[in-house]
Each structure stands twice: as C-alpha cells, then as structure tokens.
Design a protein around this motif. Structure first.
Motif, PDB file in Angstrom:
ATOM      1  N   GLN A 106      -3.648  39.284  28.417  1.00 16.39           N
ATOM      2  CA  GLN A 106      -4.193  37.935  28.239  1.00 16.39           C
ATOM      3  C   GLN A 106      -5.712  37.921  28.387  1.00 16.39           C
ATOM      4  O   GLN A 106      -6.419  37.309  27.602  1.00 16.39           O
TER       5      GLN A 106
ATOM      6  N   SER B  12       3.174  36.222  31.583  1.00  7.68           N
ATOM      7  CA  SER B  12       2.301  37.388  31.774  1.00  7.68           C
ATOM      8  C   SER B  12       2.903  38.334  32.805  1.00  7.68           C
ATOM      9  O   SER B  12       2.790  39.552  32.676  1.00  7.68           O
TER      10      SER B  12
ATOM     11  N   ASP C 245      -0.296  39.135  24.440  1.00  7.45           N
ATOM     12  CA  ASP C 245      -0.273  38.010  25.375  1.00  7.45           C
ATOM     13  C   ASP C 245      -1.414  37.052  25.040  1.00  7.45           C
ATOM     14  O   ASP C 245      -2.581  37.343  25.295  1.00  7.45           O
ATOM     15  N   GLU C 246      -1.090  35.928  24.448  1.00  8.70           N
ATOM     16  CA  GLU C 246      -2.066  34.923  24.009  1.00  8.70           C
ATOM     17  C   GLU C 246      -3.255  35.541  23.271  1.00  8.70           C
ATOM     18  O   GLU C 246      -4.401  35.357  23.667  1.00  8.70           O
TER      19      GLU C 246
HETATM   20 MG   LIG Z   1      -0.267  34.291  31.135  1.00 11.04          MG
END
Ligand SMILES: [Mg+2]
Ligand SMILES: Nc1ncnc2c1ncn2[C@@H]1O[C@H](COP(=O)(O)OP(=O)(O)OP(=O)(O)O)[C@@H](O)[C@H]1O
Lengths: 347, 505
Positions: free
Chosen positions: B90, B46, B169-170
């Motif tokens: 995220q 991240s 991000d995820e």
């Molecule tokens: Mg992360």
C-alpha cells in the motif's frame, strides 16, 4: 503473565536490566561494592565513586541525546569542546600564568566564559549541520580535531594549574555536604533539561523533526532552528562537563581532558535504548546508560585491569548489551524457540 | 490443487496488541482471475496480505500454494517471492535515493564478471517501462518523480518478477484515469497468462470493471466470497459496512450557495514557483470549495503548495483576508489561518513513531509556539473529539500512527488540520485510501465547514468527487492555470474537455 509483559515492554526495562547486569558483575567481583563508609563527614565507597565519576558523562549524554534525536547524527566533538572550555576557563582564572595560587579574575567569569565557549562551539556545529546541511559526523569532525588544537594554542601547549581551594570544590566536595559536587551538577542538568522538554513543547518538536523533517516543516515547525538548538545545547553541556573535568584535577591538559568521552556519550545514548537514527528518545534511558558505562569502567579498574586493556573488556560487554536490545536478535531467538518447540511436538 | 486454484489461506488468525486484525479468515485465489479484496479502513486487507507475504507473522491457520507440497509459511517477502508471490504494498516502499533502474532491479541486478552490469540494467529498465508507456530517464533517482510514477515503477517491478500470484494493495489510489487504464491493460495481459491477481481498492467502479470475484472483510472477519455478477454495488457496500448505505446520494443541496463573494480570503496575483508552477492569479472566497483539476503533473498540487509556502513562491503577491502576506515558510501561512493536507501521506504527512494524539495536536501546538504547551487533558480531549468525529479506528490514542491502517492514518492527518480551525484549508487528495462510507462523510464535512464560512481548496483525481463537493473549479495544464469553471458548468464532459485542452478554458 500479563503483568510481566507490561513490565518487559516498559521502555526503560532493558537499559535497567543492563545496569543491573553490570552491578551484579561488580558484586561478584568485589563483594564490598555496595559498602559505603563515612570519613571526615563525607561518603566513600565504590557506588559513590561510580555516581561521582559518571557525572561528566551524564551531562554529555543529555546533550548527545537531543542531538541524536533531532538530527539522527552524533556530535563527536563533545570531548574536544570540553577540553577547550576547560582551557579557556583556566586561562581566564590564572591570568595566563602557568600556575597560580589565586584567582586573577572572578571565578564566576571563568565559569561563564567556559559555558559560553561550549555554547559557541555547539552553535557552530549546529550551523554546519542544520543550516549548511553537512553530515553531522563530518561537521563535528572539524571541532573534534581542531578543538584540542585551539586549546593548545590558548594554553601555549602547557598545562595550566589553578591551585585555589575554591576552584577544586566543583570537582570534589563543598564543605559540610557529604556527596561530591559533580553529582549535584549532573542531577541539576538532568532535571532542568527534563523540565525544559516536558513543560514546553520542545520535546515534541525535537521528536517530530527527528522522525520526519519534511512533515515537521509542513505542520509549521522550523526544523533548521530546532536542530540548531540541540547542537547549541549539546555544546553548552560540553562546557559544563569541561568545568568539572578541570576542577577535578585543578588544571587543564588540553591533550587528555575528556579524551574519548564522545564515544562513551554516544554509547550511553545507545545503551539507553535510543535509536541512533533519531526520533523518539528517552533522556532517562541515556542517563541510565551513562551510569552503566561508568559502573563498568570502575569495575574494570577495581579488578585491576590495566588501563590500556579496558577498552577491550568494555567492547565485549557493550556487544552483549547491545545485542540484548536488538529486536532482530529477539526475533531470531523466538523463531529458534518455535522451531525447537515444533520439533518436540512432532517427536 | 484442483479447479485451477493457486492459493488458499485457511483459518488465518492475527492479533496486534489490543487489536484483532484477522480472525478465522479464509481466502481462495484461482489462476487467471482478478480477485478484489474489499472492506472498510482497518478491516484487515493489508494485514492479510502482509501475513501472506511474510511481512507479519500469524498465529494460526495455514497457507497453501500450488506447486508446493503441504502448508507453507513465508518468513520474508523474499521467501514469498521465491514461492511465486510478488507484491506491491500500500505504501510505496522503494528507495528514493536510488535510480529508477536500481529500484527496478534491486536484489536481482544483472551481473557481469561479478559486478553490476549497469548498461544492461538501464537498457532493460527502459524496456520494461516503455512497455507500460512510461517514458522517463531511468538513471535519475526515484525522488525526482511524482508518487504516481513511483507507484507505476513499483508495479512494473512486481510484474517483471514473473509470478503465479500478483498482489496489488491499493495501487490505483494515486493514479489518474489514464494510468489506471494502462494498469488494467497490463493486468488483463497477465490474467490471460494465468496469473492470479489480488486487487485491493476502494474504487467500486474499478472492481466492476476488472474483477471476477470479490472477497469482503469486515472488522477482521470474513463476510464472504462472491462472483462479481452476483453482487450489485449497493449490496457490496452493505456487505462492507454491515448496513445499508447509498454512497451516490446527493450531498450538496442544489441552489443553496454558501459562497460569500464579497469576502475574499485568498487573493493571489502572479504567484509562481520556478520549475513547478507558472505565474497564476486566483481568488478564493469565504464559504467556497474550489477544486483544482487537471492531469497528473499539471500543477494542481504545485499551485496549492505555492500558496501555502510548502514550495516558497518566488514571484508574485499574496493577500490573505485583504492583508498582504509574505510566506517564508509554512508556519507563516498557518499563522494567517491556512492549513494544508499534503498529497504524500507517508513522506509529508504522518510522523510515524508518534502517537495518534501527538499527530493530531502537533499543528495546533506549532501554531501556539513552544512555550504554550497544550495541557495533557486538552490534548486528550481534542484527540478524542476527532477520533470520534472521523471515526478513526485505533486501539488507543497513544497508539503510534504507523500502526493504523492506511485510511485511518489519513483521517488522523485530516483531524490535525481541522483542529487548527483554519480559514482556508487545502486538501490534496484527502480521500485517498479512504473507504466508501467515510469518503462520503468527509465530503459532507467539507461542505459543512464551507457552510460555516471556511474556504476550502479541494484536489482530487476523482472527477465525480469534485463535482459532488466543489462550487468552482480551476483547470490546470502543463504547470499553468488555464481557466476556471463556474458552478453551473461543472459536469463530467466540461471538465474532461477543459483538462484535455479542448475549446473550453
Ligand atoms: Mg490497507
Ligand atoms: N503493526 C501494527 N501494529 C498494531 N496494529 C496494527 C498494525 N498493523 C495494522 N494494525 C491494525 O490492524 C487492523 C487492520 O489493519 P489493515 O492495515 O490490515 O487494514 P486495511 O483493511 O488494509 O485498511 P485500509 O483500507 O485503511 O488500508 C487495524 O485496526 C490496524 O490498526
């Protein structure tokens, strides 16, 4: 270098710098600022005056800090509640007469009633904010406007004088003690509150609720109750401040007692480096903020600035102080420095 | 730039106080590829993305992007956007109190005569979402929808702002299989249009399904860049963890049941919460891991919340350890021995500005009451215990939890509940955002606690994970509990059938 960083990252660093800044201003303008003289067994001087005069503000700032931390809102009724408490106290002690030379009720009763009135007002605010979910500003606006009206009703629109030497002691001196009484009251309030916050889990609870009320509920905290308590406590502080205010002038003027104090109290919280959005807080920061504001006010008086112009100068200093603490400005400044630095390297 | 490279990052360094987040990291993205960024919790994924998009400053290194002369530094996400980089972070960071349409168009609202053109905005929003097969009312505020939907909206927003580089991000951590599939269809479409996609995930299957290349980070340093074909799963895991590890090894001892059928911990009859979950009965025993399964929105979380009192049950009866319990607020459930790890970490889990220590002890402290403050020493001992047990990566116990990586925040919350030593623990997506090594550790922990007599309710969108840990499963559909699967019936096919509403259940 490392040590310096440690010092500057200390939470109270900026509030302290602000206080130092104002004190410096004082010394430049009035070289006699730090002089203290003894007269009749009591201390006199500008510094003593600042510490003395700041007492009510310190007490209000303590209550305000907790309200801000738990609810992310402010209680704008503290000035009016102080006036109301003072009015009730004077009425009880004077037995309803306009001016009295002796108590018509035990002094302690007057004190208890004043504090109780503060507590009830605070509880009302707390009920509206925590239980009824009304915006803090709006909820406390009710007492902000109605508080002085109720005080007027109680006093019949008159000033009430309590011309009893004993009554003046709270706002002046107790025989044999060189420092003014309000200083002690303020210190006691700060110490007791600190103990309450640190020796129980209340401090942690308040921060938790202020940061994330939903999560607070899921870990078993009663957000409503905690917010309610902070408002009630703030009302209690207003009651105590009201007692000092009335004692100083051994009378109550419901129109002017504690006028605009709510603004100074909120400001003290902000100057103390506390976010007005709630959450983590520093009680000591607010206290420093309160002394800073009083120092500033006293300076302005000492410089014989007319009373009605004082707010202008205050505003200017406040803008400077608040921007000093703004992280956004710090970032802009750092970027600016970087660019200048980069420019130099190229050249 | 040549060979279709759209983005290069070279020698990137980034430090946080007490933490080296990135040290000399290189990254290269080519047009039309899906590039996985992998690593354990706290590896720096991240951070690399935040540095790239201007959320965080970096100390040294250079970033180049196709179409721009020389090295660039994005000072804000807006600048990154202008440079053709669009991002889904995220943690969903949209505005919950704005409408879906406003969230989609925030900062780029269609205007008519200087004013926002609401009609066009709503119409376009509907089109964008329809394309993704999301059929919702775009004029309602965002907080009306589940995190999965919110996540899809964040993705839709990023995708709609046409870009050369798309960063996710995820994004799939709160999506179910169907939604992940939808997202992949979309990603493939963008890929064909030549967009370079950076994809961060902890799901290895997804990497092998959609990615072309993998960059692995470990402890803030670059391990290497690999073509997906050349890096089999076992090796990938080894690269991420720095040691060999078999994440698929069986963890449940077959045939050894820890369930004590005669000791009922939770006994709910006709419990319901209007609007979220219809009346249900459930019986949970000591030593049992009961899974809740169903599609997103089927009422899994809602069932759990009704038991715990997160949403106060408005009908029915609950018995805990044989005693009738009226849950007015979560604290009542806690006092009866329950714990609840919520699904939405950012909104309901972490207390962002408080330290790791305070976040861990808060539930126990609330249980003890205001006047019985845990001593500082006890607090520190407890904190160290769980930092150690769950291998929480943090600079210090006094670090604010918001500074931890997503997965490490999740571990802190898990530690918070383990510390209260509950009889009945509800875990709603406990491994969301958690890396593969720790995920296995947590699954093992759950089984260990069950063996010691704890009853656990386990909710996860990953069926694999459920099969590995659960001894029984309740199936939900459309806000209703429709059946149960016993241990011997637990397999992928049965579960899928039950969820979809086949003959089973
Ligand atoms: Mg992360
Ligand atoms: N704002 C911050 N302040 C201090 N440290 C930070 C901050 N943000 C991240 N870190 C630290 O930097 C390291 C890298 O964190 P990062 O969020 O990049 O990890 P990640 O690879 O994304 O992990 P995850 O898979 O858990 O999301 C961690 O050790 C984290 O604690």
């Amino acid at each position: 270098m490392n040590k310096l960083k440690k010092i500057t990252s200390y939470r109270l660093f900026l509030p302290l710098v602000c206080l130092a800044f104002v004190l410096l201003l004082n010394v430049i303008k009035t070289p006699s600022f730090f002089q203290i003289s003894v007269n009749n067994g009591v201390l006199y001087g500008y510094v003593i005056d600042v510490i003395n005069r700041a007492s009510e503000l310190v007490i209000l700032a303590v209550g305000m800090t907790l309200v801000v931390a738990a609810s992310g809102g402010t209680d704008i009724s503290v000035g009016a509640v102080s006036a109301l408490s003072g009015a009730v106290c004077c009425c009880v002690l004077s037995g309803g007469e306009q001016s009295t030379n002796e108590y018509h009720a035990p002094y302690i009763l007057g004190v208890l009633v004043a504090v109780l009135v503060g507590l009830v007002c605070g509880a009302w605010n707390g009920f509206l904010v925590a239980k009824m979910r009304i915006q803090p500003m709006v909820a406390t606006l009710i007492l902000f406007t109605a508080g002085r009206g109720i005080a007027q009703l109680i006093t019949d629109g008159q000033m009430i004088y309590v011309r009893v030497e004993h009554f003046k002691q709270l706002g002046a001196f107790i025989k044999g003690i060189p420092l003014p009484t309000p200083v002690f009251v303020a210190v006691i309030v700060v110490i007791l509150t600190t103990l309450l916050l640190k020796k129980t889990a209340l401090g942690l609870y308040i921060e938790t609720v202020g940061i994330n009320a939903k999560a607070a509920r899921l870990v078993g905290l009663n957000s409503v109750m905690i917010q309610f308590l902070t408002y009630a406590f703030c009302g209690l502080c207003s009651g105590i401040a009201g007692l000092i205010i009335t004692s100083r002038v051994y009378s109550i003027d419901a129109n002017n007692a504690g006028l605009n104090m709510e603004l100074d109290a909120i400001l003290a919280v902000a100057l103390g480096g506390n976010s007005l959005g709630g959450g983590k807080f520093s009680l000591l920061g607010s206290v420093i903020g309160a002394y800073t504001i009083q120092a500033l006010t006293t300076t302005l008086y000492a410089m014989s600035v007319p009373a009605d112009q004082i707010p202008v100068y205050k505003a200017i200093v406040v803008v400077i102080i608040v921007s000093l603490q703004s992280p956004e400005l710090m970032r802009m400044w750092k970027n600016f420095k970087n660019r200048i630095g980069a420019g130099k390297k190229v050249a | 730039m040549d060979n279709g490279v759209v983005l290069t990052m070279r020698h990137i360094d980034k430090n946080f106080p007490g933490v080296v987040a990135l040290s000399n990291v290189d990254f290269t993205l080519r047009a039309g590829e899906v590039h996985a960024l992998m690593g354990e919790n706290g590896a720096g994924k991240s951070t690399l993305i935040k540095v790239l998009t201007g959320v965080e400053e970096f100390e040294s290194g250079e970033i180049r992007i196709e179409g721009r002369e020389g090295a660039i530094i994005n000072r804000s996400p807006q600048e990154a956007q202008a440079n053709g980089i669009s991002t889904v972070y995220q943690e969903v960071n949209l505005c919950p109190n704005l409408s879906v349409a406003e969230n989609l168009f925030i900062g780029r609202e269609p205007k008519k005569a200087g004013l926002i053109d609401w009609k066009t905005m709503n119409k376009k929003s509907k089109e964008i979402l329809d394309n993704l097969d999301i059929h919702i009312d775009v004029t309602r505020t965002l907080d009306n929808y589940s995190i999965a939907i919110q996540q899809m909206i964040a993705i839709a927003r990023a995708v709609d702002m046409s870009a050369k580089v798309l960063i996710l991000d995820e994004p799939t951590s709160s999506l179910d299989d169907g939604e992940v599939e939808k997202l992949f269809v979309l990603m493939r479409k963008l890929k064909d249009q030549g967009v370079g996609i950076i994809f961060v995930t902890h799901f290895l299957e997804q990497v092998y399904e959609i990615c072309d290349r993998i960059t692995v980070l470990r402890n803030g340093t670059l391990v290497g860049e690999y073509e997906v074909e050349n890096l089999p799963r076992v090796q990938l895991v080894a690269k991420m963890m720095g040691k060999d590890f078999d994440d698929l090894a069986a963890i449940k001892k077959e045939g050894v049941s820890t369930v004590k059928k005669d000791q009922v911990v939770i006994d709910a009859k006709g419990l319901s919460h209007t609007g979220t979950i219809k009346p249900f009965d459930i019986e949970i025993h000591r030593g049992e891991v009961i899974g809740l399964t169903g599609l997103l929105g089927s009422g899994r979380s809602e069932l759990a919340r009704a038991i715990y009192g997160a949403d106060k049950a408005d009908k029915g009866e609950l018995k805990v350890n044989g005693k009738k319990l009226l849950v007015g607020a979560p604290i009542d459930a806690m006092m009866a021995g329950m714990g609840y790890l919520p699904e939405n970490r950012k909104e309901e889990g972490i207390i962002a500005d408080l330290s790791v220590r305070e976040n861990i002890i808060i539930a126990l402290q609330a249980k003890r009451g205001m006047f019985k403050l845990l001593s500082r020493k006890e607090q520190e001992e407890f904190t160290d215990k769980y930092i150690d047990m769950l291998q929480i990566k943090t600079a210090d116990r006094e670090t604010p939890i918001k500074q931890l990586s997503g997965g490490n925040q999740q571990k802190v919350i898990l530690g918070r509940w383990l510390l209260t030593n509950p009889d009945f623990l509800i875990l709603d997506e406990p491994t969301r955002g958690i890396d593969i090594g720790t995920k296995t550790e947590i699954q093992k922990l759950v089984l260990k606690f069950a063996a010691e007599g704890m009853a656990v309710m386990f909710i996860s969108s990953e069926i694999e994970e459920m099969i590995r840990t659960c001894s029984r499963m309740a199936v939900l559909r459309d806000g209703m509990k429709v059946g149960e699967l016993e241990e011997n019936e637990l397999n992928q096919v049965n579960i899928m059938q039950a969820i979809a509403g086949g003959d089973k259940g």
